[in-house]
Design a protein around this motif. Sequence first.
Motif, PDB file in Angstrom:
ATOM      1  N   VAL A 107      99.771 124.266  26.203  1.00 25.01           N
ATOM      2  CA  VAL A 107     100.574 125.469  25.906  1.00 25.01           C
ATOM      3  C   VAL A 107      99.767 126.727  26.237  1.00 25.01           C
ATOM      4  O   VAL A 107     100.249 127.641  26.914  1.00 25.01           O
ATOM      5  N   LEU A 108      98.517 126.758  25.799  1.00 22.74           N
ATOM      6  CA  LEU A 108      97.684 127.945  26.022  1.00 22.74           C
ATOM      7  C   LEU A 108      97.421 128.163  27.516  1.00 22.74           C
ATOM      8  O   LEU A 108      97.460 129.294  28.007  1.00 22.74           O
TER       9      LEU A 108
ATOM     10  N   THR B 167      89.769 130.810  25.543  1.00 23.96           N
ATOM     11  CA  THR B 167      91.125 131.248  25.174  1.00 23.96           C
ATOM     12  C   THR B 167      92.139 130.117  25.355  1.00 23.96           C
ATOM     13  O   THR B 167      93.246 130.194  24.839  1.00 23.96           O
ATOM     14  N   VAL B 168      91.765 129.072  26.117  1.00 23.59           N
ATOM     15  CA  VAL B 168      92.713 127.961  26.319  1.00 23.59           C
ATOM     16  C   VAL B 168      92.151 126.590  25.895  1.00 23.59           C
ATOM     17  O   VAL B 168      92.912 125.676  25.589  1.00 23.59           O
TER      18      VAL B 168
ATOM     19  N   PRO C 250      99.626 132.032  34.764  1.00 23.02           N
ATOM     20  CA  PRO C 250     100.121 133.264  35.396  1.00 23.02           C
ATOM     21  C   PRO C 250      99.072 133.965  36.271  1.00 23.02           C
ATOM     22  O   PRO C 250      99.424 134.777  37.116  1.00 23.02           O
TER      23      PRO C 250
ATOM     24  N   GLU D  26      97.819 121.639  22.557  1.00 19.79           N
ATOM     25  CA  GLU D  26      97.588 123.090  22.452  1.00 19.79           C
ATOM     26  C   GLU D  26      96.963 123.641  23.731  1.00 19.79           C
ATOM     27  O   GLU D  26      97.282 124.745  24.166  1.00 19.79           O
TER      28      GLU D  26
ATOM     29  N   HIS E 179      99.283 127.233  30.019  1.00 23.37           N
ATOM     30  CA  HIS E 179     100.508 127.702  30.690  1.00 23.37           C
ATOM     31  C   HIS E 179     100.775 129.166  30.378  1.00 23.37           C
ATOM     32  O   HIS E 179     101.271 129.909  31.217  1.00 23.37           O
ATOM     33  N   ASP E 180     100.387 129.538  29.166  1.00 22.73           N
ATOM     34  CA  ASP E 180     100.643 130.904  28.726  1.00 22.73           C
ATOM     35  C   ASP E 180      99.639 131.892  29.313  1.00 22.73           C
ATOM     36  O   ASP E 180     100.002 132.952  29.810  1.00 22.73           O
ATOM     37  N   LYS E 181      98.362 131.511  29.296  1.00 24.52           N
ATOM     38  CA  LYS E 181      97.311 132.496  29.612  1.00 24.52           C
ATOM     39  C   LYS E 181      96.626 132.301  30.968  1.00 24.52           C
ATOM     40  O   LYS E 181      96.080 133.233  31.521  1.00 24.52           O
TER      41      LYS E 181
END
Length: 451
Positions: A165-166, A145-146, A173, A162, A168-170
């Motif tokens: 970004v991925l 997924t990342v 957290p 990419e 940091h997003d997925k």
Amino acid sequence: MENLDIAKFGGTSVGNFEAMTSSYKVVVGNKNSRVVVISACAGVTNLLVELASGKCDEAKINQIIDKLRDIHEQIIIHLENQHELRNYIEGHLKDIKEQAFKANEGTNDQLTDTIVSHGELMSSYLFVALFKHYGTDAQWFDVRTVMRTDSKFSCAKPVCDEIKVLAHDKLLPLINDKTIIITQGFIGSNTLGETTTLGRGGSDYSAALLGEALDASTISIWTDVAGVFTTDPRIVKTARPIAELTYIEAAEMANFGAKVLHPSTMVPAVRKNIPIFVGSSKEPEKGGTWVRPETKTQPNFRALALRKNQTLIVLSSPVMVGATGFLANVFAVFAKYNHSVDLVSTSEISIAVTIDGGTTTSGAHGVSEAMLNELAQFCHVKVETDLPLIAIIGNRMSENAGVITKAFDSINSFSVRMICYGASKHNLCFLLKDGDTTEALNALHKQLLED
Ligand code: ADP
Ligand code: ASP
Ligand code: MG
């Protein structure tokens, strides 16, 4: 997270219940190791590559599936929720079997990547269960997924912007003080969500890429040796661990065959100045090697690396005398066929280059006939295969007097086919003609690295 450590464990470190337990202890022993990247259990990727070759008949496929089942079953028997774990592994084995039959109809790099990816998916799932067995909260994370890559199956290139970004997003957290994130090395996915791999041994690279994306403070590569040694300790018994190495030295070693680190591992680490630690998951108390931007000492001779099965191509043409453009034409052909050239040596009418088989997941591709035919249109082509390449790694090698004499003295009794020296201050390479590489490596080690 402050002081985040990405901890990577190789195949032997997760190869069975005992090895996984040692690796578990390493993780819980460092409160900063919150993201864990793991390889497939030892031997599993090789078995999957065999299935992906499209050359296994039904009996062979069943035999390999049984072996894969057994490797994972030997871990499951020590854990809770065995029924659920067995179902999970059986689901993968069913897919692997179907895909192996598909490979028999016609294999390709994409199918190979899909087949081999099951190895890391299975081992990481069982590792999460092992953490729970010992009472530590852990969460399984699908790295695909990342870990965004291009679509060059079998040796995919990461798309770092990419991935950042991925991640940091997925992924970010999910990182906290209570749960350990367990994910897969080696595998990734392209924009279409298709599974890719980074090439054999790529889990080290995965850890470094995640370290870069998540701004980690350290990357720990836990393996079956207590650090990077002066040469492969399995070949030279007197090899000794090196306390610290520069990124350049480590990259040279990895590029010239020191399997302990994937050659690309240092690239993301250098970009973010992240130190890399290499140590033994079984014997962490032995310490290991720190790979950093700078080290206290920069010896002339630091280490030796060995790469077997090199191909030497000698191209000669009388029209080379005083002509221009010959080298450009030759290298254009290598580029067209996607062959990366390692060593180069030229004379008045000839060029000698070496090519490595490479570390793609589907196996060495060798030198293509089509490329040799194209070269043969404008020069005479001679190919020699299976030659061993020994690289001496160090510092200021092309600047200091006496370095080359010492190196030549130590290789004196072996037939040398080609020498490369001068382009880099950090290496001196000997392509040997044949003979005993173990003996040559031991002789060089004795003279250059055992004072
Ligand atoms: P992992 O499965 O943990 O990634 P690898 O098999 O890829 O482990 O790499 C570890 C192996 O690298 C060691 O067992 C050793 O044989 C080999 N190796 C080659 N050169 C070196 C070196 N200079 N220092 C340490 N190990 C080396
Ligand atoms: N499992 C993969 C391999 O054997 C990746 C790795 O171990 O780094 O090549
Ligand atoms: Mg490895």
